[in-house]
Design a protein around this motif. Structure first.
Motif, PDB file in Angstrom:
ATOM      1  N   SER A 231       8.413   4.275  13.238  1.00 40.04           N
ATOM      2  CA  SER A 231       8.280   5.004  11.980  1.00 40.04           C
ATOM      3  C   SER A 231       8.362   6.526  12.182  1.00 40.04           C
ATOM      4  CB  SER A 231       6.948   4.650  11.310  1.00 40.04           C
ATOM      5  OG  SER A 231       5.865   4.914  12.182  1.00 40.04           O
TER       6      SER A 231
ATOM      7  N   ASP B 290       4.043   1.551   8.609  1.00 35.34           N
ATOM      8  CA  ASP B 290       3.690   2.969   8.552  1.00 35.34           C
ATOM      9  C   ASP B 290       2.644   3.180   7.461  1.00 35.34           C
ATOM     10  OD1 ASP B 290       3.491   5.667   8.557  1.00 35.34           O
ATOM     11  OD2 ASP B 290       5.558   6.080   7.932  1.00 35.34           O
ATOM     12  N   PRO B 291       1.396   3.470   7.823  1.00 33.76           N
ATOM     13  CA  PRO B 291       0.346   3.624   6.808  1.00 33.76           C
ATOM     14  C   PRO B 291       0.549   4.832   5.898  1.00 33.76           C
ATOM     15  CG  PRO B 291      -0.459   4.294   8.976  1.00 33.76           C
ATOM     16  CD  PRO B 291       0.884   3.671   9.190  1.00 33.76           C
ATOM     17  N   LEU B 292       1.440   5.747   6.300  1.00 35.32           N
ATOM     18  CA  LEU B 292       1.678   6.946   5.496  1.00 35.32           C
ATOM     19  C   LEU B 292       2.959   6.840   4.667  1.00 35.32           C
ATOM     20  CD1 LEU B 292       0.791   9.653   8.183  1.00 35.32           C
ATOM     21  CD2 LEU B 292      -0.718   8.639   6.458  1.00 35.32           C
TER      22      LEU B 292
ATOM     23  N   PHE C  25       3.669   5.485   1.852  1.00 37.70           N
ATOM     24  CA  PHE C  25       3.548   5.715   0.409  1.00 37.70           C
ATOM     25  C   PHE C  25       2.579   6.851   0.080  1.00 37.70           C
ATOM     26  CE2 PHE C  25       4.905   1.259   0.676  1.00 37.70           C
ATOM     27  CZ  PHE C  25       6.030   1.317  -0.148  1.00 37.70           C
ATOM     28  N   GLU C  26       2.319   7.693   1.079  1.00 37.58           N
ATOM     29  CA  GLU C  26       1.422   8.812   0.829  1.00 37.58           C
ATOM     30  C   GLU C  26       2.048   9.781  -0.176  1.00 37.58           C
ATOM     31  OE1 GLU C  26      -1.316  11.936   3.414  1.00 37.58           O
ATOM     32  OE2 GLU C  26       0.512  11.100   4.289  1.00 37.58           O
ATOM     33  N   GLY C  27       1.314  10.079  -1.227  1.00 39.16           N
ATOM     34  CA  GLY C  27       1.812  10.973  -2.264  1.00 39.16           C
ATOM     35  C   GLY C  27       2.832  10.337  -3.189  1.00 39.16           C
ATOM     36  N   LYS C  28       3.017   9.022  -3.083  1.00 42.52           N
ATOM     37  CA  LYS C  28       4.020   8.337  -3.906  1.00 42.52           C
ATOM     38  C   LYS C  28       3.394   7.267  -4.792  1.00 42.52           C
ATOM     39  CE  LYS C  28       7.502   9.046  -0.305  1.00 42.52           C
ATOM     40  NZ  LYS C  28       8.425   8.387   0.652  1.00 42.52           N
ATOM     41  N   ALA C  29       2.120   7.446  -5.101  1.00 39.63           N
ATOM     42  CA  ALA C  29       1.413   6.448  -5.910  1.00 39.63           C
ATOM     43  C   ALA C  29       2.062   6.290  -7.281  1.00 39.63           C
ATOM     44  CB  ALA C  29      -0.057   6.837  -6.061  1.00 39.63           C
TER      45      ALA C  29
END
Length: 379
Positions: free
Chosen positions: A298, A95-97, A99-103
């Motif tokens: 996902s 799922d490319p998203l 870790f979005e916003g979880k850097a």
């Protein structure tokens, strides 16, 4: 993986065999050539004998070439087996998203992983270069102490570990840990190794009084004193097993982290390992779901299959409904019927057809009950 393991074992066996055959053939070939050169240098060589030597040398060279070809064929077969098993495009199942916003969370996990692996210089550089990452100073100092003690244990210096365990004796005993006794046991054995039974006895009198629950092991250690001059061939030779040093390092790391309220492995290591173990199941599930429903795995709220993990990675009980195979949750909690069998709440509703007072038969025994008689179970 079994097919890959078998091919690898076959390749390794062939390589070992080839090594012996090649060395033997090369030695024979060198001797033949040296003998022929010596005969030619001596003058007036026998033409027929020389021709025979050359023919035999060519046969040995051909034998080497054949063995090399056979090995190359084995390597080619192994590479094809690996390609066959790992031909899946991993880009299609992640799922490319995710870790979005979880850097920030990911960066913190990386920084803490470096600290827990003892890579303090890398951790400091990473924190300096990454944005908004902070590692508690006490965490760094605590793990720095842990790695100093581990380094001492690798050098077979037990004193720092014993001092640490003595300071934390109450906490270790509260958790049922035998670390302090095992450390003293190793130190006791060191006295026996240098054939100092008297000093070993004095050490036991001084330090073993705190460990009454290990009385049986202490009795065995006392008997081992009688064999101090020949411990390696005595009934207590297992006290010299080098794996005891590896085990004590592992036990120390585990108990050290336990007292900090942490797992013995870093969260990043556990996540990567669990993901690797789950990967084959996810690959298979992804292809099935995509073919049958057109959905990506996902996109679902949870995985519809059970992921086999190591027992060490099971941190809490998880209930899976034996009827629907779904994992229990706050919205779909486990419910126990009168007979004692447990199913999830949604399965219970389907069995009773939505009527809380309707009687139905348990799917696992002949007992009848109603949904209103079921009780929620907490794990």
């Amino acid at each position: 993986m079994d097919a890959i393991s078998k091919e690898f074992e076959r390749l390794a066996k062939r390589q070992r065999t080839l090594k012996d055959e090649t060395n033997s053939t090369l030695d024979s070939l060198i001797r033949r050539l040296q003998d022929t050169r010596a005969a030619i240098a001596a003058g007036s060589p026998d033409a027929s004998k020389t021709a025979k030597e050359v023919k035999e040398a060519k046969e040995l060279a051909a034998k080497l070439t054949e063995a090399y070809k056979d090995t190359q064929a084995t390597i080619y077969k192994y590479s094809k087996t690996v390609e066959k098993r790992f031909k899946t495009d991993l880009d299609a199942i992640w799922d490319p998203l995710a870790f979005e916003g979880k850097a920030a969370t990911l960066n913190k996990a990386l920084a803490i992983h470096f600290v827990r692996e003892g890579r303090f210089d890398i951790a400091e550089t990473f924190v300096a270069e990454a944005a908004h990452v902070h590692i508690p100073a006490d965490l760094k100092s605590q793990f720095f102490e842990m790695f100093q003690i581990q380094e001492a244990l690798r050098a077979r210096d037990i004193a720092p570990a014993i001092q640490w365990a003595a300071r934390r004796r109450a906490d270790l005993e509260k958790r049922g840990s035998s670390l302090e006794f095992q450390l003293h046991k190793l130190q006791f054995v060191q006295h026996l190794i240098v054939r100092e039974p008297h000093s070993a006895l004095m050490y036991a009198k001084t330090n073993f009084g705190h460990f009454a629950r290990h009385l049986k092991e202490i009795q065995q250690l006392m008997c081992a004193i009688l064999f101090a001059d020949k411990l390696s061939v005595s009934p207590y030779a297992s006290l010299l097993n080098p794996h005891l040093w590896v085990d004590i390092q592992s036990s120390f790391s585990r108990d050290f982290c336990l007292l900090l309220g942490l797992s013995s492995d870093s969260p990043l290591f556990i996540s990567v390992t669990a993901g690797t173990l789950a990967l084959p199941t996810i690959i298979k599930m992804s292809s099935i779901m995509k073919d049958k429903s057109g959905l990506e795995w996902s996109q679902q709220g949870e995985l519809p299959v059970e992921i086999p993990l190591l027992d060490t990675y099971r941190y809490h009980s998880v209930f899976a409904c034996p009827v629907s195979k779904e994992q229990g949750s706050d919205e779909n909690p486990p419910m126990m019927m009168l007979c004692g069998h447990i199913v999830c709440k949604e399965s219970l509703a389907r069995l009773s057809k939505g009527n809380a007072n309707a009687r139905f038969k348990c799917p696992y025994c002949p007992t009848e009950s109603t949904a209103s008689q079921a009780s929620r179970v907490h794990f």
